[in-house]
Design an enzyme around this catalytic site. Structure first.
Site, PDB file in Angstrom:
ATOM      1  N   LYS A 102      14.696  13.411   1.523  1.00 19.06           N
ATOM      2  CA  LYS A 102      13.914  12.711   0.499  1.00 19.06           C
ATOM      3  C   LYS A 102      14.602  11.462  -0.052  1.00 19.06           C
ATOM      4  O   LYS A 102      13.932  10.502  -0.448  1.00 19.06           O
ATOM      5  CB  LYS A 102      13.591  13.659  -0.662  1.00 19.06           C
ATOM      6  CG  LYS A 102      12.672  14.822  -0.296  1.00 19.06           C
ATOM      7  CD  LYS A 102      11.276  14.363   0.037  1.00 19.06           C
ATOM      8  CE  LYS A 102      10.322  15.543   0.222  1.00 19.06           C
ATOM      9  NZ  LYS A 102       8.941  15.114   0.534  1.00 19.06           N
ATOM     10  N   GLU A 154       6.220  13.427  -8.603  1.00 14.03           N
ATOM     11  CA  GLU A 154       5.891  14.842  -8.539  1.00 14.03           C
ATOM     12  C   GLU A 154       6.895  15.510  -7.609  1.00 14.03           C
ATOM     13  O   GLU A 154       7.548  14.845  -6.806  1.00 14.03           O
ATOM     14  CB  GLU A 154       4.471  15.049  -8.022  1.00 14.03           C
ATOM     15  CG  GLU A 154       4.324  15.069  -6.507  1.00 14.03           C
ATOM     16  CD  GLU A 154       4.669  13.769  -5.795  1.00 14.03           C
ATOM     17  OE1 GLU A 154       5.139  13.815  -4.641  1.00 14.03           O
ATOM     18  OE2 GLU A 154       4.471  12.685  -6.397  1.00 14.03           O
ATOM     19  N   SER A 193      15.220  19.207   7.850  1.00 16.38           N
ATOM     20  CA  SER A 193      14.925  18.271   6.759  1.00 16.38           C
ATOM     21  C   SER A 193      15.716  18.513   5.491  1.00 16.38           C
ATOM     22  O   SER A 193      15.863  17.608   4.670  1.00 16.38           O
ATOM     23  CB  SER A 193      13.429  18.306   6.441  1.00 16.38           C
ATOM     24  OG  SER A 193      13.013  19.622   6.138  1.00 16.38           O
TER      25      SER A 193
END
Length: 407
Positions: free
Chosen positions: A100, A122, A387
């Site tokens: 991210k 969010e 990830s």
């Protein structure tokens, strides 16, 4: 089926000027918000070609994020399975523990360029929340993160990290109290504060330009992985696999391989099964629809509204999917398949015990698919986007599955 796509030039042609990937994408928002999103789009198209911006982002990735992240061969796991060889692109080693931060630092840099004072976001699993709080701290900006109450309880370690980093947490108690409601809440907050803030969407979803921007910032995953895999093995992988909720890690991984002769698979969460409300497999069971300002494939209830969704992975329980994933599904270039909760949890423990790597539950869906695929094809290579890491999931996993897996 969409035909005649030249994937050699694909990234230059998609999205089009309207932010569309075929019939998907676009920008379905109020006129007031349209002005704000146009400002973001114009700024991004200006600075993405700026040597100053590019060099600053490269410096941040190298000196702050710790990129490049490595590709790792799962020798023990591959031997135990007895099939194809499994490799991991180790995004869990990216600073903050997941992919991210790749787009959050880019969005933070964009916010500074625009003169904004605040980042609004969010989060579901909390990885995007931690990353955006990290970016806000780095760039000296205020930070407000919206998170569903269910996910706040499941992801307590990440909530604590966000607070330590100085973020304000808005706990969303409406509806199912998960990711969709967190997005609703964040959009409402942004509408009230868009002149001083920027909404940093956490995936390749939302109105244009965010699906494109997040893909571009995340593309470093696939660019690095392709070069690293070739250096390790002298060839390309036979299969490239990543989990898909909204789809940021997978889109980042897939982009570099679209033009190459490799099989690409996106793995959706089948949760407890095929019944409505028991999964979040949008492409597998959904149909075309508009939600959160973009047109894509979404799960709908009997009234055509977003359906209730579920996944053991908080970062995957979203009732739609990035518009580019919907388009790639229609072209046939990317295959989308599913993994059950129980398969993902089994892969979580297998990777931990064979390789000493504790994956995020989201990433465990991709690992689980790779394990199944390796057994089927017997030979060849599978490159998985790992990830994120599973620190955030440990307490929840032990509480729910400890009796079965921990002696």
């Amino acid at each position: 089926m969409v035909k005649d796509i030249d994937f050699k030039t694909y990234l230059k042609n998609y999205p089009d000027d309207n932010g569309c990937y075929g019939k998907y994408g676009g920008c379905y928002i109020t006129p007031e918000l349209k002005e704000a999103f146009d400002e973001i789009s114009n700024a991004y198209h200006t600075i993405c070609k700026s040597a100053k911006f590019i060099n600053e982002l490269r410096r941040i990735r190298k000196e702050f994020q710790g990129r490049p992240t490595p590709v790792y061969h799962c020798d023990n796991l591959s031997k135990a399975i007895g099939g194809a060889q499994i490799y991991l692109k180790r995004e869990d080693l990216n600073h903050t523990g997941a992919h991210k931060l790749n787009h959050c630092m880019g969005e933070g840099l964009l916010a500074k360029y625009l003169g904004k004072k605040k980042l609004i976001a969010e989060t579901g699993a909390g990885q995007h929340g931690v990353a955006i709080a990290t970016a806000a701290a780095y760039f000296g900006l205020e930070c407000e993160i919206h998170m569903g109450e269910v996910d706040v309880l499941k992801q307590a370690p990440n909530v604590a990290r966000m607070k330590v980093l100085g973020a304000k947490i808005v706990v969303v108690k409406e509806g199912a109290r998960t990711l969709k409601e967190a997005v609703d809440s964040a959009f409402a907050a942004y509408l009230k504060d868009y002149k001083d803030a920027i909404y940093c969407i956490g995936s390749v979803v939302g109105p244009h330009p965010f699906p494109m921007m997040v893909r571009d910032f995340q593309a470093i995953i696939g660019i690095e992985a392709k070069e690293q895999f070739k250096e390790m093995t002298g060839e390309l992988p036979d299969h490239v696999v990543a989990c898909v909720g909204g789809g940021s890690n997978s889109m980042g991984m897939f982009a570099a391989f679209l033009e190459e002769p490799v099989n690409i698979v996106g793995v959706e969460p089948l949760g407890r099964g095929t019944k409505s409300g028991d999964h979040a497999a949008s492409i597998t069971f959904g149909s075309e629809g508009i939600m959160h300002g973009f047109n894509s494939i979404m799960l709908k209830d009997e009234n055509g509204d977003p359906d209730a969704v579920y996944s053991v992975a908080s970062g995957l329980d979203y009732p739609s999917v990035g518009p580019e994933h919907a388009f790639l599904h229609d072209t046939g270039r990317v295959k989308y398949d599913t993994i059950l909760d129980e398969e993902a949890i089994d892969a979580f423990f297998k990777l931990a015990r064979y390789e000493g790597i504790i994956p995020a539950v989201e990433s465990s869906h991709a690992v689980a698919y790779a394990i199944k695929l390796a057994k089927q094809i017997k030979h060849g290579s599978i490159l998985v986007c790992l990830s994120g890491r599973g620190d955030k999931d440990i307490d929840y996993i032990i509480e729910k599955y400890g009796d079965k897996y921990i002696k």
